[in-house]
Design a protein around this motif. Structure first.
Motif, PDB file in Angstrom:
ATOM      1  N   ASP A 194       0.838  -1.209   0.000  1.00 39.09           N
ATOM      2  CA  ASP A 194       0.000   0.000   0.000  1.00 39.09           C
ATOM      3  C   ASP A 194       0.869   1.253   0.000  1.00 39.09           C
ATOM      4  OD1 ASP A 194      -2.280  -1.539   0.051  1.00 39.09           O
ATOM      5  OD2 ASP A 194      -2.620  -1.318   2.208  1.00 39.09           O
ATOM      6  N   ALA A 195       1.899   1.249   0.847  1.00 37.65           N
ATOM      7  CA  ALA A 195       2.789   2.416   0.933  1.00 37.65           C
ATOM      8  C   ALA A 195       3.495   2.661  -0.388  1.00 37.65           C
ATOM      9  CB  ALA A 195       3.801   2.216   2.060  1.00 37.65           C
ATOM     10  N   THR A 197       2.488   1.689  -3.490  1.00 32.33           N
ATOM     11  CA  THR A 197       1.561   2.129  -4.539  1.00 32.33           C
ATOM     12  C   THR A 197       1.138   3.584  -4.345  1.00 32.33           C
ATOM     13  OG1 THR A 197      -0.300   1.182  -3.286  1.00 32.33           O
ATOM     14  CG2 THR A 197       0.695  -0.193  -5.000  1.00 32.33           C
ATOM     15  N   ASP A 198       1.182   4.067  -3.106  1.00 37.35           N
ATOM     16  CA  ASP A 198       0.844   5.468  -2.848  1.00 37.35           C
ATOM     17  C   ASP A 198       2.012   6.414  -3.146  1.00 37.35           C
ATOM     18  OD1 ASP A 198      -1.677   4.797  -2.008  1.00 37.35           O
ATOM     19  OD2 ASP A 198      -1.189   4.820   0.135  1.00 37.35           O
ATOM     20  N   ALA A 199       3.214   5.870  -3.254  1.00 32.89           N
ATOM     21  CA  ALA A 199       4.405   6.704  -3.414  1.00 32.89           C
ATOM     22  C   ALA A 199       4.654   7.055  -4.869  1.00 32.89           C
ATOM     23  CB  ALA A 199       5.626   5.979  -2.847  1.00 32.89           C
ATOM     24  N   ARG A 200       5.191   8.235  -5.090  1.00 27.06           N
ATOM     25  CA  ARG A 200       5.555   8.665  -6.436  1.00 27.06           C
ATOM     26  C   ARG A 200       7.072   8.591  -6.637  1.00 27.06           C
ATOM     27  NH1 ARG A 200       1.256   7.713  -6.981  1.00 27.06           N
ATOM     28  NH2 ARG A 200       2.362   6.326  -8.368  1.00 27.06           N
ATOM     29  N   SER A 226       8.640  -0.296  -8.813  1.00 27.35           N
ATOM     30  CA  SER A 226       8.235   0.871  -8.021  1.00 27.35           C
ATOM     31  C   SER A 226       8.807   2.182  -8.532  1.00 27.35           C
ATOM     32  CB  SER A 226       8.662   0.677  -6.562  1.00 27.35           C
ATOM     33  OG  SER A 226      10.077   0.618  -6.472  1.00 27.35           O
ATOM     34  N   ASP A 266       9.525  10.453  -1.330  1.00 31.59           N
ATOM     35  CA  ASP A 266       8.350  10.436  -0.460  1.00 31.59           C
ATOM     36  C   ASP A 266       8.192   9.090   0.253  1.00 31.59           C
ATOM     37  OD1 ASP A 266       7.591   8.935  -2.648  1.00 31.59           O
ATOM     38  OD2 ASP A 266       5.849  10.154  -3.172  1.00 31.59           O
ATOM     39  N   LYS A 288       7.925   8.779   4.125  1.00 32.42           N
ATOM     40  CA  LYS A 288       7.522   7.707   5.023  1.00 32.42           C
ATOM     41  C   LYS A 288       8.540   6.568   4.889  1.00 32.42           C
ATOM     42  CE  LYS A 288       2.564   8.681   5.070  1.00 32.42           C
ATOM     43  NZ  LYS A 288       1.197   8.138   4.838  1.00 32.42           N
ATOM     44  N   HIS A 330       0.978  -3.203 -10.323  1.00 31.20           N
ATOM     45  CA  HIS A 330       1.572  -1.891 -10.063  1.00 31.20           C
ATOM     46  C   HIS A 330       2.868  -1.698 -10.854  1.00 31.20           C
ATOM     47  CE1 HIS A 330       2.782   1.731  -7.920  1.00 31.20           C
ATOM     48  NE2 HIS A 330       3.976   1.184  -7.712  1.00 31.20           N
ATOM     49  N   ASN A 332       5.440   1.893 -11.625  1.00 33.67           N
ATOM     50  CA  ASN A 332       5.610   3.332 -11.474  1.00 33.67           C
ATOM     51  C   ASN A 332       6.956   3.735 -12.072  1.00 33.67           C
ATOM     52  OD1 ASN A 332       5.383   6.035 -10.420  1.00 33.67           O
ATOM     53  ND2 ASN A 332       6.595   5.410  -8.636  1.00 33.67           N
TER      54      ASN A 332
END
Length: 546
Positions: A194-195, A197-200, A226, A266, A288, A330, A332
């Motif tokens: 989760d962390a 997938t939320d990160a850019r 990622s 991030d 984080k 996922h 990124n």
């Protein structure tokens, strides 16, 4: 069979291949028994150096390093090495004697247990024939399970007692340890995913735990999915450096370019890394943290805990995380762009200019040349103090790099590097300062006598460099930190090895190439200038560093 012979059998069963140390009344019968059983004895010139070599053996091979000393005066000589090994998370067992139980006023009697405890080591005593197996097994179990130094002691008269030869077979400590690596819980993997997938803009920081668990391929896959930039701790320097998006060390020994980019992150994913203040220094103000580690839990710098903690072997934890991200589909881009690639191109180069005196060398140029010339299968070991900063920031090709800064202690890197050469049987190059080299100079003879493929490049400013610069910065004379040295190349030749006094970069090149072609124990005494300050020191002068 006597007790000392049973102890020797137990050490062999534990996998001991070599012993480092000095013979004395307290260990000579055991040492002879080990020799008879085919275990190599690397006899050193100082007991403390023997402990340091066992530490280096353990760091390089992840086998238990074994050292030895006699009772009484031999044991305090181990003090610095015991602390260093424990701080380095090295599994080390030191077998020592104890004064005879029949002679309470023996001149060599001392409280060895208290000394070991003060030196952050465990102390296990063989106080009767009946506990031999238990004591040896316990010493090796603690060393392996807690990755620390252990002193195993036996009184001289107890060693000579008879033991029942019909006793049951010795059970090594490895039989007690689980052979199934720790895997993460599904909940921890989901939270980490989760962390991510939320990160850019995520960053993966690999430590020695990732190296030891062989997590490299899984880490690179995670980075690709990622979009993470790769960085490393100082102790895992150059690990995965072949990746195009590897920026080197995270923290105080990182480059200015790396620090600038890492501050944009991030999310930080620590893999087998403690994420202490030395690693997180300068970076990650808005990030984080996800931490994957074999310990049940860790506290990061400043008393913080990671936002997501994954208790797992580094490789297995990352592999499960990759599987979960692939299941979610996922992917990124993150930091893995042409723009970032251009920003990190050449960022290891230190472009600051200094006026170098004739007949002296720029230490950055020496380290850059070593990075160019040394084969990738050559282990590089740095020292401590100012001299260590130059290889730490200028040796960057992908190879095994062993750092020396576990508690900023002078003199421990030479023994450690010699131990690594003995363990791996392949070339090891130590880049060290003159002060530290002089502390264990006699061990260069040990290396030559045992025909080890060992190179010492001395960045010789004829001073204790850290103190030299600090005194000047404080507006004080540097005289008390200045200490001339002899021609260390000539000293090495007198020890039976090869040596060069180098005042030009061409002389350094010739000596390195000669060692590569024929890696006998060699010293290159590279006379360097005081005028080149380190990057961290320059940051400190403008208020960026502590």
């Amino acid at each position: 069979m006597k007790v000392f012979e049973r102890i020797a059998d137990a050490f062999v069963a534990e996998g001991t291949r070599a012993i480092f140390g000095l013979i004395g009344d307290g260990n000579m019968f055991w040492l002879n028994a080990m020799h008879v059983r085919g275990v190599k004895f690397i006899d050193v010139r100082h007991e403390g150096a023997g402990l340091g070599m066992a530490d280096g053996w353990a760091r390089a091979s992840r086998e238990v390093g074994v050292a030895t000393a006699t009772n009484g005066p031999g044991v305090p000589q181990l003090a610095t090495g015991l602390i260093t090994a424990t701080r380095a998370s090295s599994p080390v067992v030191a077998f020592v004697g104890e004064s005879s139980t029949k002679h309470p006023e023996h001149i060599q009697r001392m409280d060895q247990r208290a000394l070991a405890k003060a030196c952050e080591a465990e102390y296990v005593e063989i106080y009767s024939p009946e506990v031999v197996d238990w004591a040896v097994q316990r010493a090796f179990y603690i060393a392996r399970s807690q990755s620390k130094s252990v002193v195993l002691a036996c009184a001289r008269d107890i060693q000579q007692k008879k033991i029942d030869v019909e006793t049951k077979p010795y059970v090594p400590s490895t039989a007690l340890l689980p052979n199934v690596p720790v895997g993460p819980t599904a909940e921890a993997v989901a939270a980490a995913a989760d962390a991510i997938t939320d990160a850019r803009k995520p960053v993966i920081v690999v430590g020695r735990g990732a190296l030891w668990s062989q997590a490299g391929e899984a880490v690179k896959k995670l980075a690709q999915l990622s979009g993470a930039l790769l960085a490393c701790t100082m102790q895992a320097k150059t690990y995965l450096a072949e990746d195009d998006f590897h920026v080197g060390i995270s923290g105080g020994f990182g480059t200015d370019g790396a620090i600038e980019i890492l501050r944009e992150a991030d999310l930080v994913i620590g893999v087998g890394a403690s994420l202490n203040s030395y690693t997180t220094k300068h970076g990650y103000p808005n990030a984080k943290f996800v931490q994957i580690d074999i310990l049940p839990h860790r506290v990061m710098d400043g008393g913080r805990a990671a936002d997501v903690y994954v208790h797992a072997d580094a490789r297995i934890g990352v592999e499960r995380l990759v599987q979960e991200l692939e299941r979610r589909g996922h992917r990124n881009t993150g930091f893995r762009t042409a723009e970032i690639k251009a920003r990190i191109a050449g960022h290891f180069e230190d472009k600051a200019e200094f006026d170098i005196e004739p007949g002296l060398l720029d230490p950055r140029e020496v380290c850059n040349l070593l990075d160019e010339l040394l084969p990738l299968d050559c282990v590089v070991h740095s020292g401590s103090g100012t001299s260590a900063v130059f290889p730490t920031m200028h040796i960057n090709r992908p190879r095994l790099f062993m750092g020396g800064k576990f508690w900023a202690c002078m003199g421990q890197s030479m023994p450690s590097a010699i131990g690594a050469a003995a363990a791996l049987g392949r070339p090891v190059a130590l880049i060290e300062g003159d002060g530290s080299t002089m502390m264990h100079l006699a061990e260069l003879e040990t290396s030559a006598r045992h025909k080890l493929p060992f190179l010492t490049v001395v960045l010789n400013d004829q001073a204790l460099g850290s103190e030299y610069y600090k005194l000047i910065e404080a507006g004080l004379p540097s005289t008390v930190a200045e200490c001339p040295t002899p021609d260390l190349g000539a000293v090495m030749r007198s020890f039976g090895g090869r040596g060069t006094l180098a005042t030009t970069i061409q002389q350094v090149r010739a000596a390195v190439e000669e060692w590569i072609a024929d890696p006998v124990t060699t010293v290159i005494d590279a006379r360097i200038t005081h005028r080149v300050s380190t990057v961290p020191a320059r940051r400190g002068k403008v208020g960026h560093d502590a």
